[in-house]
Design a protein around this motif. Sequence first.
Motif, PDB file in Angstrom:
ATOM      1  N   ARG A  16       0.822  -1.204   0.000  1.00 47.94           N
ATOM      2  CA  ARG A  16       0.000   0.000   0.000  1.00 47.94           C
ATOM      3  C   ARG A  16       0.859   1.257   0.000  1.00 47.94           C
ATOM      4  NH1 ARG A  16      -5.378  -0.971   0.271  1.00 47.94           N
ATOM      5  NH2 ARG A  16      -5.233   0.857  -1.044  1.00 47.94           N
ATOM      6  N   GLU A  38       0.240   8.537   9.227  1.00 49.34           N
ATOM      7  CA  GLU A  38      -1.215   8.743   9.189  1.00 49.34           C
ATOM      8  C   GLU A  38      -1.804   8.210   7.896  1.00 49.34           C
ATOM      9  OE1 GLU A  38       0.709  11.401   9.918  1.00 49.34           O
ATOM     10  OE2 GLU A  38      -0.038  12.326  11.759  1.00 49.34           O
ATOM     11  N   ALA A  39      -1.097   8.502   6.804  1.00 47.87           N
ATOM     12  CA  ALA A  39      -1.587   8.070   5.509  1.00 47.87           C
ATOM     13  C   ALA A  39      -1.731   6.557   5.484  1.00 47.87           C
ATOM     14  CB  ALA A  39      -0.635   8.535   4.422  1.00 47.87           C
ATOM     15  N   SER A  80      -4.537   5.325   7.665  1.00 53.01           N
ATOM     16  CA  SER A  80      -5.893   5.537   7.197  1.00 53.01           C
ATOM     17  C   SER A  80      -6.219   4.574   6.064  1.00 53.01           C
ATOM     18  CB  SER A  80      -6.103   6.994   6.799  1.00 53.01           C
ATOM     19  OG  SER A  80      -6.000   7.154   5.425  1.00 53.01           O
ATOM     20  N   VAL A  81      -5.203   4.096   5.371  1.00 50.54           N
ATOM     21  CA  VAL A  81      -5.465   3.153   4.298  1.00 50.54           C
ATOM     22  C   VAL A  81      -5.519   1.718   4.811  1.00 50.54           C
ATOM     23  CG1 VAL A  81      -4.546   2.224   2.155  1.00 50.54           C
ATOM     24  CG2 VAL A  81      -4.455   4.658   2.575  1.00 50.54           C
ATOM     25  N   GLN A 136      -5.469   0.734   8.335  1.00 53.68           N
ATOM     26  CA  GLN A 136      -6.102   0.577   9.650  1.00 53.68           C
ATOM     27  C   GLN A 136      -5.254  -0.188  10.667  1.00 53.68           C
ATOM     28  OE1 GLN A 136      -9.144   1.996  10.328  1.00 53.68           O
ATOM     29  NE2 GLN A 136      -9.120   2.779   8.255  1.00 53.68           N
ATOM     30  N   GLY A 181      -7.254  -2.644  15.706  1.00 51.86           N
ATOM     31  CA  GLY A 181      -7.904  -3.880  16.141  1.00 51.86           C
ATOM     32  C   GLY A 181      -8.110  -3.920  17.639  1.00 51.86           C
ATOM     33  N   HIS A 241      -5.685  -2.521  20.217  1.00 54.58           N
ATOM     34  CA  HIS A 241      -5.350  -1.107  20.053  1.00 54.58           C
ATOM     35  C   HIS A 241      -3.874  -0.914  19.714  1.00 54.58           C
ATOM     36  CE1 HIS A 241      -9.133   0.849  21.667  1.00 54.58           C
ATOM     37  NE2 HIS A 241      -9.346  -0.439  21.806  1.00 54.58           N
ATOM     38  N   ASP A 259       0.215  15.669   3.928  1.00 54.44           N
ATOM     39  CA  ASP A 259      -0.350  14.876   2.841  1.00 54.44           C
ATOM     40  C   ASP A 259      -1.866  14.931   2.919  1.00 54.44           C
ATOM     41  OD1 ASP A 259      -1.199  12.945   4.665  1.00 54.44           O
ATOM     42  OD2 ASP A 259       0.738  11.942   4.562  1.00 54.44           O
ATOM     43  N   PHE A 298      -4.035  12.959   4.054  1.00 57.40           N
ATOM     44  CA  PHE A 298      -4.708  12.069   4.985  1.00 57.40           C
ATOM     45  C   PHE A 298      -5.040  12.732   6.303  1.00 57.40           C
ATOM     46  CE2 PHE A 298      -2.893   9.320   1.924  1.00 57.40           C
ATOM     47  CZ  PHE A 298      -3.863   8.360   1.766  1.00 57.40           C
ATOM     48  N   LEU A 299      -4.722  14.001   6.417  1.00 59.64           N
ATOM     49  CA  LEU A 299      -4.984  14.664   7.684  1.00 59.64           C
ATOM     50  C   LEU A 299      -6.380  15.296   7.700  1.00 59.64           C
ATOM     51  CD1 LEU A 299      -1.451  16.190   8.045  1.00 59.64           C
ATOM     52  CD2 LEU A 299      -2.387  14.262   9.293  1.00 59.64           C
ATOM     53  N   VAL A 333     -12.530   6.761   2.705  1.00 61.67           N
ATOM     54  CA  VAL A 333     -11.082   6.593   2.659  1.00 61.67           C
ATOM     55  C   VAL A 333     -10.652   5.911   1.367  1.00 61.67           C
ATOM     56  CG1 VAL A 333      -9.133   5.447   3.735  1.00 61.67           C
ATOM     57  CG2 VAL A 333     -10.837   6.581   5.143  1.00 61.67           C
ATOM     58  N   ARG A 375     -10.952   8.388  -1.548  1.00 61.57           N
ATOM     59  CA  ARG A 375      -9.852   9.353  -1.567  1.00 61.57           C
ATOM     60  C   ARG A 375      -8.568   8.685  -2.021  1.00 61.57           C
ATOM     61  NH1 ARG A 375      -8.886  11.896   3.937  1.00 61.57           N
ATOM     62  NH2 ARG A 375      -8.784   9.709   4.486  1.00 61.57           N
ATOM     63  N   ASN A 376      -8.341   7.493  -1.515  1.00 66.15           N
ATOM     64  CA  ASN A 376      -7.103   6.818  -1.833  1.00 66.15           C
ATOM     65  C   ASN A 376      -7.011   6.474  -3.318  1.00 66.15           C
ATOM     66  OD1 ASN A 376      -4.679   5.898  -0.772  1.00 66.15           O
ATOM     67  ND2 ASN A 376      -5.374   3.790  -1.031  1.00 66.15           N
ATOM     68  N   GLU A 403      -4.035   7.987  -5.650  1.00 63.78           N
ATOM     69  CA  GLU A 403      -3.070   7.167  -6.396  1.00 63.78           C
ATOM     70  C   GLU A 403      -3.074   7.556  -7.870  1.00 63.78           C
ATOM     71  OE1 GLU A 403      -3.368   2.953  -5.825  1.00 63.78           O
ATOM     72  OE2 GLU A 403      -3.173   3.138  -3.648  1.00 63.78           O
ATOM     73  N   ARG A 457     -14.421   1.601  21.482  1.00 62.54           N
ATOM     74  CA  ARG A 457     -13.257   1.170  20.726  1.00 62.54           C
ATOM     75  C   ARG A 457     -12.449   2.369  20.244  1.00 62.54           C
ATOM     76  NH1 ARG A 457     -11.863  -2.942  17.762  1.00 62.54           N
ATOM     77  NH2 ARG A 457     -11.745  -3.831  19.804  1.00 62.54           N
TER      78      ARG A 457
END
Lengths: 661, 395
Positions: A600, A610-611, A614-615, A617, A621, A624, B38, B40-41, B173, B176-177, B181, B342
């Motif tokens: 990825r 972060e990127a 977010s892609v 995850q 789980g 944590h 980037d 993703f923020l 997400v 956006r991804n 890309e 969670r």
Amino acid sequence: MQFAVRDGKFDVVIAAGPRVEHWPSVGVRTLSLLCAEMGLSVGQLGGEALTVHGIIPLSGTGGLVIAEDIQGRIHRIHARAAIRITPGLSWPDPFPGWRSQALIPLQTAEYLRQKSQILWERLTVILGTGNRALQFGSTLLENGSGQVLCVESYAQWGAKRFSGWEVEKRHFEMLGGKITEATPLEVIPKAPLLWQLRLQDTQGVRVLEIGRIVSAGPFHNSLGVREYPPGSLLFEFDQTASTLMKKGAEGWLLEEERGRWLAGKIVKALKGHLGPKREELDTLFRTAKRKLKRYFRHQEAPFTPSYQGKWIATADLKKIKTFGGVPQKLHFTQPIASIECFEEIPCHLCETTCPTSAIKTGKIPRKTTVLTETQCTGCGLCLAACPSRSISLIQEQKDQSFSKITLAWSGPKPWKIGEFGMLLNRRGETLSSGRIIDILNPSALNLKKKIKNDLQKDEKVQLLKIQIPSHLLWEARAIKRGRPSESFDEAFVASEDPTAVKQKYIKITLNGEKRTVRDRVFISVALFEIGQSRSTDILLCKDGSCGLCDISVDGLKKLACQTKIHNGMNIRFAPPTHFPVQSTLLCPCLRISQQEVINRLKQGKLRSAEAILSVTQVGGGKCHGQLCMDTFKRVLLDQGLDVSQWIDWRFPWRDWVLAHP
Amino acid sequence: MPLDSDVAILGTGVASLAAANLLISQGISVLLLNPDRDFFLEDSELPLDPLIYGKLSAQKILRNSPENALKFLRPDFPGAIEYWSGTTPMDGYHDPSAPHVRQRGRLWISSANSSVQRPWEALEDFYVEASDADLHPQLFDDWVTIQRFPGCSSHSLHMKGLFVPKLCDVDTVRYRNGLLEFVRERLPEEKFINGVTQLEWMPEGIRFHSDGTLKTAKLRKKMLAFWTPRLTPWILYQAKTAEIKPKLPIGARLWEDWLLNSREAPDPQTIGTFNNMIVWAHSEGAPSKDSPTPLLAILRAGPLIQLEEIHLPKSGGISSDSFKSLSDLCHGFLKWESFSIRSLKTRIIFEWDDEVKWLLSKSEPLIEVIPACDGPLVDVVRVARSACEPILMEA
Ligand code: SF4
Ligand code: SF4
Ligand code: FES
């Protein structure tokens, strides 16, 4: 209303993250004391009464710390600077089988050793050769484990020697531990509590039958304090100290220094006008910085004598004999301490313990230790204090065939006067036998309260005065029991052993089958003892924060690590009970592999943590991220991303249960 | 100059990516600038329209239909977008990792004792309108209604509800991804710039810093600034320097995104609305009933704050009300004995009166500020496209 939120405010909040081992540790104390002295309000949130659930970063600086007290009330505390204390976990790089229950992190291993009667009699492999790894290995050996092998799997291990390493290594080897350089290839289950580990070394592939793998690496050569986002005054602080300095001097020293350094940084940022205190603070900050740097520069191997066969090479023996901590004269007439600690970074414990101030270990980096022979009374306290058994009391009787040496010893089975033991050299090789002629009792001495406390808290140390052949006086530095037949009175010694308390056993039902287990232990410990633990049961966090060991007890959902066993209990594994054993999953909770993360990252040319989060995850789980974030960061670093300072602030940092009012 | 372009796009989120994608595909040269590190923020894009505030109307529902979502999301997206219709298993070839548009019903619960709740009369009015528009709404007045609410354990609570069968939510997400890309591939690397600072305009173009160096670019047409909450400081600062009165949103609303552990897998076919919270079975891609860790997603509308407050400390987090609402929902309504949290994420999303573009510069080059680039993803993409339309027409 039960869920009323109380608002609070502090300049500095120090918050206990999940799995902190003890609270407050030395770094926390140092940090809060210094900040308070400089006029900041400090909140220490953690311990029994307060559970911190997370920190929510604010834009700009500082954060909101959300905590829950013992009555279930929620506190929202505004912090201008917030520090999360985390013990960190050590996982190796992924290899097939690494997520099986064969491999447990060092923290779990230490916990199990204390709390359970698991026999470590099969070969234990420790992945890692840092101080703590070696120390744990030594403890196992001292307590009767068969064999321990420390494996260094990181190529540049020459660069990982750290303060106190040489003494730890020597201690470990003296007890019969082995160290090797190799890469783990695969773990395959063979039978309950029996695994096959395949290792790759320069000779080829080695196959070992093992009982357990303890993961104690890789070594982080980092400051141990991160700030993220940069300039936000939100920090993560590694907890490396143990309850006692003796149980890991380097972690203790580091943490304390780190605390000083961070206090300096925070006070500077938060206090505009310090007036006359400014200078004091600057000095403190600079010294701490210098010391921390110094600790990390200590990377070359310290002096280690070379051998000819079992004997130290003549030139090196001469070096030892002329070392400043070694007696030159008086030991010909009386027992004198011989401090054979060649570390540039001493832990000072012997110095602070000696009641007559006979020892000066000097500043860091020190060149030599100075022993004032005339002040040494031969009390033996420093022997008991030294974590790595680098000190002995020697009395050289030159013209006689026997001399006397006193060695510190600890283990489950105390020695008796008159027993014979095998004398070992500094590498753990057998030299000859010696006889115990006396056992000193340092705690009987008139001592300062602090020292007495520490002595009592410590595992029982015996000071054995041994009669040994004079030609071995400079060679022998440890003793172990020979084969049972040579021993004095095995049965008698055993009956005197206070630790051999009669254990009660009870019956439970596990997944429908009857089992016998030890009474009144935690379910997770019991499962480990009967070889029935699951691959998810590997953290045994004392605070139940990872939440992985879900189990159904008499129909109710419980955490195995928090629930004690009792007679007739009906236990069932709650799904999902296992991570796939043969996988190389990076994040087993969400079944994400290392390769997936890398793919990825490459496909999307992602440049920040972060990127990627977010892609993918990762870390979102059940646990944590407690199992995976460390490795995740390392994978990103390997891929050339600069995430060394990055902190995952996702909230909360463990599942948070809110019960009905 | 290598950076010279027809259009410069400034933004932190999906809108700027969608615009870039659209313009590039029509042969217009683009310079993409992002002040963030980037893409993703930015977290102000929502998978669905909460439909909590304001009057419900048939038109609003139609805008949130899966058909409408696909109409906006599909054309310019460089890849497959899957459609999950809720009942039948999908047949034919499907890409499980593609962004999904999910069709789910929406259920509004009316409890007597809530101030936030829409009054029952309002729901009844809407029922009439929706029936006329063939949206097949259903009114309930019994406990069976409650059973449809995700996460509800069976009990007999008497409540009224309104159900509309066809609305949608989407994978933000993934969307956006996918865009990201693609844009990365199509745009020369030097024209895809993150971490832009000190952006200023100069005759015929702009100059800015990135990676510590000063860069300049001539613009043949204009610059589009897609105003998301993260871009606010920049917009306000520029407006002040240019002495232009900005057209401000009414305010910024704080949204809390909670994920709770659910004992049983919640019904994925309905999204429930309870007070100021909407509640659904969390999923990415097609929802599956046998997830080992079923999660219940809750989006809770927090207070509306002033623009200036966005960057003040107190806006950062959860309050007494948040916990009270959660407890009302889980203990009071869903009848859970306890619930475990969670995760929580807070988002800031603007609320607008009218969404008109305005100019941030008095002279060339034109800098156009596009408002409403936050909120439901479908709207974001729609806004991005309409911002590009004049340029496309010209070309
Ligand atoms: S034996 Fe006693 S007096 Fe001598 S150095 Fe050690 S602690 Fe000090
Ligand atoms: S106690 Fe003294 S001899 Fe032992 S490791 Fe520390 S400094 Fe060295
Ligand atoms: S392993 Fe538990 S979240 Fe990744």
